[in-house]
Design an enzyme around this catalytic site. Structure first.
Site, short mmCIF file in Angstrom:
data_model
loop_
_atom_site.label_atom_id
_atom_site.label_comp_id
_atom_site.label_asym_id
_atom_site.label_seq_id
_atom_site.Cartn_x
_atom_site.Cartn_y
_atom_site.Cartn_z
N GLN A 142 12.05 -46.21 33.33
CA GLN A 142 13.15 -46.18 34.30
C GLN A 142 13.11 -47.40 35.23
O GLN A 142 13.31 -47.30 36.44
CB GLN A 142 13.13 -44.88 35.12
CG GLN A 142 13.21 -43.64 34.23
CD GLN A 142 13.40 -42.36 35.01
OE1 GLN A 142 14.49 -42.08 35.51
NE2 GLN A 142 12.34 -41.57 35.12
N TRP A 175 22.18 -45.41 43.49
CA TRP A 175 21.39 -45.23 44.71
C TRP A 175 21.66 -46.39 45.67
O TRP A 175 20.78 -47.12 46.07
CB TRP A 175 19.90 -45.17 44.38
CG TRP A 175 19.48 -44.02 43.52
CD1 TRP A 175 20.17 -42.89 43.24
CD2 TRP A 175 18.23 -43.91 42.80
NE1 TRP A 175 19.46 -42.07 42.40
CE2 TRP A 175 18.26 -42.66 42.12
CE3 TRP A 175 17.11 -44.73 42.68
CZ2 TRP A 175 17.20 -42.23 41.32
CZ3 TRP A 175 16.05 -44.30 41.89
CH2 TRP A 175 16.08 -43.06 41.22
N HIS A 223 27.71 -40.63 48.44
CA HIS A 223 26.35 -40.68 48.96
C HIS A 223 25.75 -42.08 48.93
O HIS A 223 26.27 -42.97 48.27
CB HIS A 223 25.45 -39.73 48.15
CG HIS A 223 25.37 -40.09 46.70
ND1 HIS A 223 26.18 -39.50 45.74
CD2 HIS A 223 24.59 -40.98 46.01
CE1 HIS A 223 25.90 -40.01 44.55
NE2 HIS A 223 24.93 -40.92 44.69
N ARG A 274 36.22 -46.07 38.01
CA ARG A 274 35.65 -44.76 37.65
C ARG A 274 34.90 -44.29 38.89
O ARG A 274 34.07 -45.02 39.44
CB ARG A 274 34.72 -44.88 36.46
CG ARG A 274 34.11 -43.54 36.01
CD ARG A 274 32.78 -43.26 36.66
NE ARG A 274 32.08 -42.11 36.10
CZ ARG A 274 30.94 -41.62 36.56
NH1 ARG A 274 30.35 -42.18 37.61
NH2 ARG A 274 30.37 -40.58 35.99
N ASP A 293 32.39 -41.76 40.85
CA ASP A 293 31.27 -40.85 40.65
C ASP A 293 31.36 -39.63 41.57
O ASP A 293 31.97 -39.69 42.64
CB ASP A 293 29.97 -41.62 40.94
CG ASP A 293 28.72 -40.86 40.57
OD1 ASP A 293 28.57 -40.55 39.37
OD2 ASP A 293 27.90 -40.59 41.46
N LYS A 297 33.62 -34.16 42.73
CA LYS A 297 33.71 -32.78 43.23
C LYS A 297 32.83 -32.56 44.47
O LYS A 297 32.94 -31.51 45.12
CB LYS A 297 33.32 -31.79 42.14
CG LYS A 297 31.83 -31.74 41.80
CD LYS A 297 31.57 -30.68 40.72
CE LYS A 297 30.08 -30.55 40.42
NZ LYS A 297 29.84 -29.52 39.38
N HIS A 298 32.00 -33.53 44.81
CA HIS A 298 31.12 -33.42 45.97
C HIS A 298 31.76 -33.97 47.24
O HIS A 298 31.11 -34.04 48.29
CB HIS A 298 29.79 -34.11 45.69
CG HIS A 298 29.02 -33.47 44.58
ND1 HIS A 298 28.29 -32.31 44.75
CD2 HIS A 298 28.90 -33.79 43.27
CE1 HIS A 298 27.74 -31.96 43.60
NE2 HIS A 298 28.10 -32.84 42.68
N GLU A 317 34.85 -38.48 38.02
CA GLU A 317 33.89 -37.60 37.35
C GLU A 317 33.85 -36.26 38.07
O GLU A 317 33.41 -36.18 39.22
CB GLU A 317 32.49 -38.23 37.38
CG GLU A 317 31.43 -37.33 36.75
CD GLU A 317 30.06 -37.47 37.38
OE1 GLU A 317 29.07 -37.20 36.67
OE2 GLU A 317 29.97 -37.83 38.58
N ARG A 366 19.63 -43.86 27.88
CA ARG A 366 20.00 -45.11 28.55
C ARG A 366 19.30 -46.30 27.88
O ARG A 366 18.73 -47.17 28.53
CB ARG A 366 19.67 -45.02 30.04
CG ARG A 366 20.46 -43.89 30.70
CD ARG A 366 20.14 -43.69 32.16
NE ARG A 366 21.01 -42.67 32.75
CZ ARG A 366 21.09 -42.40 34.05
NH1 ARG A 366 20.33 -43.07 34.91
NH2 ARG A 366 21.90 -41.46 34.50
#
EC number: 3.2.1.1
Length: 499
Positions: A56, A104, A143, A225, A227, A230-231, A251, A365
């Site tokens: 990662q 992030w 976020h 697009r 991210d 719905k949050h 999304e 990924r």
């Protein structure tokens, strides 16, 4: 030298460079290749540079690398790319690795230098536009990202949201059935927390609206697009979509159309998760059921405000790759044919054309460069030929993209679908019998063709003649999909031509 017909066709199908502020109507006719910037192509062009998904870590993909591989993407007939977020990320290597994916962020007014410079991103946009292609960029309004527990966040690291006042009070989502929690509490965990911006506050809302308009303008972006839609509360999104001034697709990670479809009332489109689940279940094995897929096509068509503006997919960076469920190439070909010839905007995830088989994140990924970018793999060729017939049908039938896909019927192993106006329709026959499927002739009624009409099956480049009863005798074999189009409409197209 024999040249594949779809290469000849796609080479000839050059369109004018798109104008800025691409509209939803402009996007209906596009076909999207989605890639993680860090994992698609390196500036040095290496096809051997190590990229261990389990680590990662950043692997070295760049915007310049993408520019250098646009021939590979356009060779499959794609007219747009979607790249992962471009903003500056948290700099630490966390217990979960690096922020190579782009979700992030810590500074929305700076770019992720691992991908390149502002000039590189502008050059990518220009290179796409010179080819008549579109640029879609991933954005996150919900976020920020923090290396540490949600209870001990140093808010001063976030730009411009540098104090706790900009955020919802810390709480992790415990109950996804509670929409208030979904919108007001935080994603992440105490290893990497994702501080949740309070988008009900005017200061946050206005900052985002100004930022997104500038982002689109500064880098000549054609679509977004979005991210984690719905949050964020629904009334935030119309202003964001308007400020962007381009097509926005969100999304909403939920397979229930009653939950997902209403988000299309607050932005242009959403990813078609309601179709994703029954599509996967129908084709991930030879015992999958067509019933749920058949029913969901009709449900989405009737319940979503506009199914022709949704994004159709079966793979992405959040869900296991299709080949992680089955290595049957015939089933993979059927799924790819559905994605490209269903309603809405097709989305193929980088590596899908090479039958990559990574499971859950981070295994899904993988670095595309490790495939060597072959253009003769079975799925690369199938995707190219499916995009070619879709692009051609769009060029000949102004109603093709707004004609809603009609599943003609279904049985235990087969679902034929029709899309396009009378006389110019494409009929796609999908099978989940798999590569060991038997050979037989399907007598297809209800396709809308006329008796005696000659049709070309554009995968195998064979022809069939409609019977006197209007039924189409479709040769099926090896579980492969079939795609029919009126032969006379192909004149001069180079489709199914080798010269």
């Amino acid at each position: 030298m024999m040249v594949a017909w779809w290469s000849l066709f796609l080479y000839g199908l050059q369109v004018a460079a798109p104008a800025l502020a691409a509209t939803p109507a402009d996007w209906r006719s596009q076909s999207i290749y989605f890639l993680l910037t860090d994992r698609f192509a390196r500036t040095d062009g290496s096809t051997t540079a190590t990229c261990n998904t389990a680590d990662q870590k950043y692997c070295g993909g760049t915007w310049q690398g993408i520019i250098d591989k646009l021939d590979y993407i356009q060779g499959m007939g794609f007219t747009a790319i979607w790249i992962t977020p471009v903003t500056a990320q948290l700099p630490q290597t966390t217990a979960y690795g690096d922020a190579y994916h782009g979700y992030w962020q810590q500074d929305i007014y700076s770019l992720n230098e691992n991908y390149g410079t502002a000039d590189d991103l502008k050059a990518l946009s220009s290179a796409l536009h010179e080819r008549g292609m579109y640029l879609m960029v991933d954005v996150v309004a919900n976020h920020m990202g923090y290396d540490g527990a949600g209870s001990s966040v140093d808010y001063s690291v976030f730009k411009p949201f540098s104090s706790q006042d900009y955020f919802h009070p810390f709480c992790f989502i415990q109950n996804y059935e509670d929409q208030t929690q979904v919108e007001d509490c935080w994603l992440g965990d105490n290893t990497v927390s994702l501080p949740d911006l309070d988008t009900t506050k005017d200061v946050v809302k206005n900052e985002w609206y100004d930022w997104v308009g500038s982002l689109v303008s500064n880098y000549s972006i054609d679509g977004l697009r979005i991210d984690t839609v719905k949050h964020v509360q629904k009334d935030f999104w119309p202003g964001y979509n308007k400020a962007a001034g381009v097509y926005c697709i969100g999304e909403v990670l939920d397979g229930d159309p009653a939950y997902t479809c209403p988000y299309q009332n607050v932005m242009d489109g959403v990813l078609n998760y309601p179709i994703y689940y029954p599509l996967l279940n129908a084709f991930k094995s030879t015992s999958g059921s067509m019933d749920d897929l058949y029913n969901m096509i009709n449900t989405v068509k009737s319940d979503c405000p506009d199914s022709t503006l949704l994004g159709t997919f079966v793979e992405n960076h959040d869900n296991p790759r299709f080949a992680s469920y089955t290595n049957d190439i015939a089933l993979a070909k059927n799924v790819a044919a559905f994605i490209i010839l269903n309603d809405g905007i097709p989305i193929i995830y980088a590596g899908q054309e090479q039958h990559y088989a990574g499971g859950n994140d981070p295994a899904n990924r993988e670095a595309t460069w490790l495939s060597g970018y072959p253009t003769d793999s079975e799925l690369y060729k199938l995707i190219a030929s499916r995009n070619a017939i879709r692009n051609y049908a769009i060029s000949k039938d102004t109603g093709f993209v707004t004609y809603k896909n009609w599943p003609i019927y279904k049985d235990d192993t087969t679902i034929p679908m029709r899309k396009g106006t009378d006389g110019s329709q494409i009929v796609t026959i999908l099978s989940n019998k798999g590569a060991s499927g038997d050979s037989y002739t399907l007598s297809l009624s209800g396709a809308g063709y006329t008796a005696g009409q000659q049709l070309t099956e554009v995968i195998g480049c064979t022809t069939v003649t409609v019977g006197s009863d209007g039924n189409v005798p479709v040769p099926m074999a090896g579980g492969l999909p079939r795609v029919l189009y009126p032969t006379e409409k192909l004149a001069g197209s180079k489709i199914c031509s080798s010269s």
